[in-house]
Design a protein around this motif. Sequence first.
Motif, mmCIF file in Angstrom:
data_model
loop_
_atom_site.group_PDB
_atom_site.id
_atom_site.type_symbol
_atom_site.label_atom_id
_atom_site.label_comp_id
_atom_site.label_asym_id
_atom_site.label_seq_id
_atom_site.Cartn_x
_atom_site.Cartn_y
_atom_site.Cartn_z
ATOM 1 N N PRO A 8 -8.398 14.933 -3.154
ATOM 2 C CA PRO A 8 -9.119 13.781 -3.715
ATOM 3 C C PRO A 8 -10.392 13.432 -2.957
ATOM 4 C CG PRO A 8 -6.767 13.328 -3.623
ATOM 5 C CD PRO A 8 -6.982 14.600 -2.881
ATOM 6 N N VAL A 9 -10.377 13.573 -1.617
ATOM 7 C CA VAL A 9 -11.563 13.259 -0.820
ATOM 8 C C VAL A 9 -12.678 14.269 -1.129
ATOM 9 C CG1 VAL A 9 -12.505 13.111 1.507
ATOM 10 C CG2 VAL A 9 -10.261 12.125 1.004
ATOM 11 N N VAL A 10 -12.323 15.564 -1.167
ATOM 12 C CA VAL A 10 -13.307 16.594 -1.513
ATOM 13 C C VAL A 10 -13.896 16.317 -2.888
ATOM 14 C CG1 VAL A 10 -13.613 19.032 -2.114
ATOM 15 C CG2 VAL A 10 -12.338 18.407 -0.062
ATOM 16 N N THR A 11 -13.039 16.033 -3.850
ATOM 17 C CA THR A 11 -13.493 15.783 -5.219
ATOM 18 C C THR A 11 -14.407 14.568 -5.282
ATOM 19 O OG1 THR A 11 -11.417 16.706 -6.042
ATOM 20 C CG2 THR A 11 -12.739 15.432 -7.593
ATOM 21 N N ALA A 12 -14.053 13.512 -4.538
ATOM 22 C CA ALA A 12 -14.862 12.290 -4.568
ATOM 23 C C ALA A 12 -16.275 12.549 -4.061
ATOM 24 C CB ALA A 12 -14.184 11.212 -3.721
ATOM 25 N N VAL A 13 -16.409 13.266 -2.937
ATOM 26 C CA VAL A 13 -17.735 13.564 -2.402
ATOM 27 C C VAL A 13 -18.513 14.483 -3.354
ATOM 28 C CG1 VAL A 13 -18.997 14.582 -0.470
ATOM 29 C CG2 VAL A 13 -16.955 13.227 -0.033
ATOM 30 N N THR B 98 -22.046 13.633 -5.369
ATOM 31 C CA THR B 98 -23.237 14.478 -5.299
ATOM 32 C C THR B 98 -23.657 14.961 -6.680
ATOM 33 O OG1 THR B 98 -22.354 15.293 -3.192
ATOM 34 C CG2 THR B 98 -24.271 16.424 -4.073
ATOM 35 N N MET B 99 -22.682 15.322 -7.506
ATOM 36 C CA MET B 99 -22.996 15.793 -8.849
ATOM 37 C C MET B 99 -23.620 14.686 -9.690
ATOM 38 S SD MET B 99 -22.032 19.040 -9.070
ATOM 39 C CE MET B 99 -21.428 19.552 -10.659
ATOM 40 N N GLY C 244 -24.820 21.738 -2.785
ATOM 41 C CA GLY C 244 -25.216 20.767 -1.778
ATOM 42 C C GLY C 244 -24.108 19.820 -1.372
ATOM 43 N N GLY C 245 -23.127 19.615 -2.238
ATOM 44 C CA GLY C 245 -22.042 18.699 -1.905
ATOM 45 C C GLY C 245 -20.793 19.360 -1.366
ATOM 46 N N LEU C 246 -20.711 20.704 -1.477
ATOM 47 C CA LEU C 246 -19.470 21.393 -1.128
ATOM 48 C C LEU C 246 -19.128 21.277 0.354
ATOM 49 C CD1 LEU C 246 -17.114 23.177 -1.949
ATOM 50 C CD2 LEU C 246 -18.593 25.173 -1.648
ATOM 51 N N PHE C 247 -20.052 21.653 1.229
ATOM 52 C CA PHE C 247 -19.754 21.656 2.662
ATOM 53 C C PHE C 247 -19.555 20.244 3.222
ATOM 54 C CE2 PHE C 247 -21.996 25.760 2.088
ATOM 55 C CZ PHE C 247 -20.973 26.592 2.512
ATOM 56 N N PRO C 248 -20.383 19.266 2.850
ATOM 57 C CA PRO C 248 -20.078 17.904 3.298
ATOM 58 C C PRO C 248 -18.721 17.411 2.789
ATOM 59 C CG PRO C 248 -22.346 18.037 2.544
ATOM 60 C CD PRO C 248 -21.694 19.323 2.180
ATOM 61 N N ALA C 249 -18.345 17.814 1.575
ATOM 62 C CA ALA C 249 -17.041 17.410 1.045
ATOM 63 C C ALA C 249 -15.900 18.018 1.860
ATOM 64 C CB ALA C 249 -16.927 17.825 -0.419
ATOM 65 N N LEU C 250 -16.031 19.301 2.204
ATOM 66 C CA LEU C 250 -15.005 19.945 3.029
ATOM 67 C C LEU C 250 -14.930 19.306 4.417
ATOM 68 C CD1 LEU C 250 -15.638 23.698 2.083
ATOM 69 C CD2 LEU C 250 -13.754 22.218 1.331
#
Length: 435
Positions: A347-352, A356-357, A415-421
């Motif tokens: 859920p945290v990854v998805t939220a970030v 970004t999306m 752009g949002g993948l690595f900050p989300a991880l």
Amino acid sequence: MKRFFSGLLTVLALAVLLAAWIMLPWFGVLAVAIAIALWLLLTRSGRLAREATKIGIAGLPQRWGASLVIVVGIAGVVAVLTAMLAMGNGFKATLDKTGDDRSAIMLRAGSQAETNSVITRDQVPLISTLPGIAKGVDGKPLASAELSQIINLPSMADGTDANVQFRGVGPAAWEMRPQVKIVQGRKFGGGLREIVVGRGAQQRFRGLELGKQLKLANQMWTVVGVFESGDSHESELWADADVLGPAYQRQAFQSMTAKLDGKDGFKQLKAALAADPRLKLDVETTRNYYGKQSEGLTKLINALGVVIGAIMAIGAVFGALNSMYAAVAGRAREIATMRAIGFRGLPVVTAVMLETMLLALLGGLLGAGIAWLVFNGYTVSTLGQNFSQVVFQFRVSPELLWTGLKWALGIGLVGGLFPALRAARLPVTEALRAA
């Protein structure tokens, strides 16, 4: 070394993922969107992700500076990419409208364009009698022996000389091309040094107003009419071929255009040309001929657009990465608290990612809107196959806007993948202690 190869594989995987996303058809994107929506609505993890996303979006006003970097960067990518593709799209559309499958153009065998073709005067009556060529209401063949002369005219913008196509046509040219309509003045008179000019040429070059005189080939020519056609002919000047030829000491024609007689007209004409050894000519439908003329430049423009867009997209990705990393660092306590009360990594990854999306979508819509308002219908000219200026308009189609939005969302995804991880892996105790 392992870290290097791991990073390289990650970059390659992201590049493949981004390319696949950009090439995904609309129904594929719709299927992905429906799947995500159902997951957010029907599963526990999805509901948690939805609530986490609401918390992140509610905090966007406090991070407006970083958010603006993402939106503006992606808007620039989409606007430039869409404008470049719209230029190629408009050029191709203009030449595609010039020809159709109901008419054919004949050139000397092996010639790629009118500029390097020759059709002798004694061949013209032979061609006119061939089967497959339609006849007009007067019973005469609908065929026009034509020649093309490149002349220099001062451009409207800065007065510098530009190449313009001065076309000599036969009497049947008007009936063969019904899209060419006189909107001011009249048609040129047979045997007279009179010119009709395309509306596009009149708007781009000086001295083509109705009634003006031009000195061409040391002779004075009078502009007696203005025509519109909606195709590349609108970039040309037309005159009587029998007057234009002697003025430029041209003893032969360069092409012959004919109206085809029914569905089998092209086959009959091609077979007749092949059977007559006196006529070593190639024949194509005008649709194929003008389509080939636009092909090379359209590919070049589109390739440049993708390359420039990709370079800008890389910059936009780094901008999004920096902004989202900063956002994750600034929300460390918030994310740690959510993790402590039961929000798992997904859920945290998805939220970030969704945050970004959303910013990427806003940037994409802004860039698409700018491209539509500024460039759609914008008139420019460029060199065509005959080394003369072709006047055309940028064409920002819905398909191009959709492509721009997919690029925007792809940039947001990467752009949002690595900050989300990073947010999902953030140790709860360290985040709370650091905060």
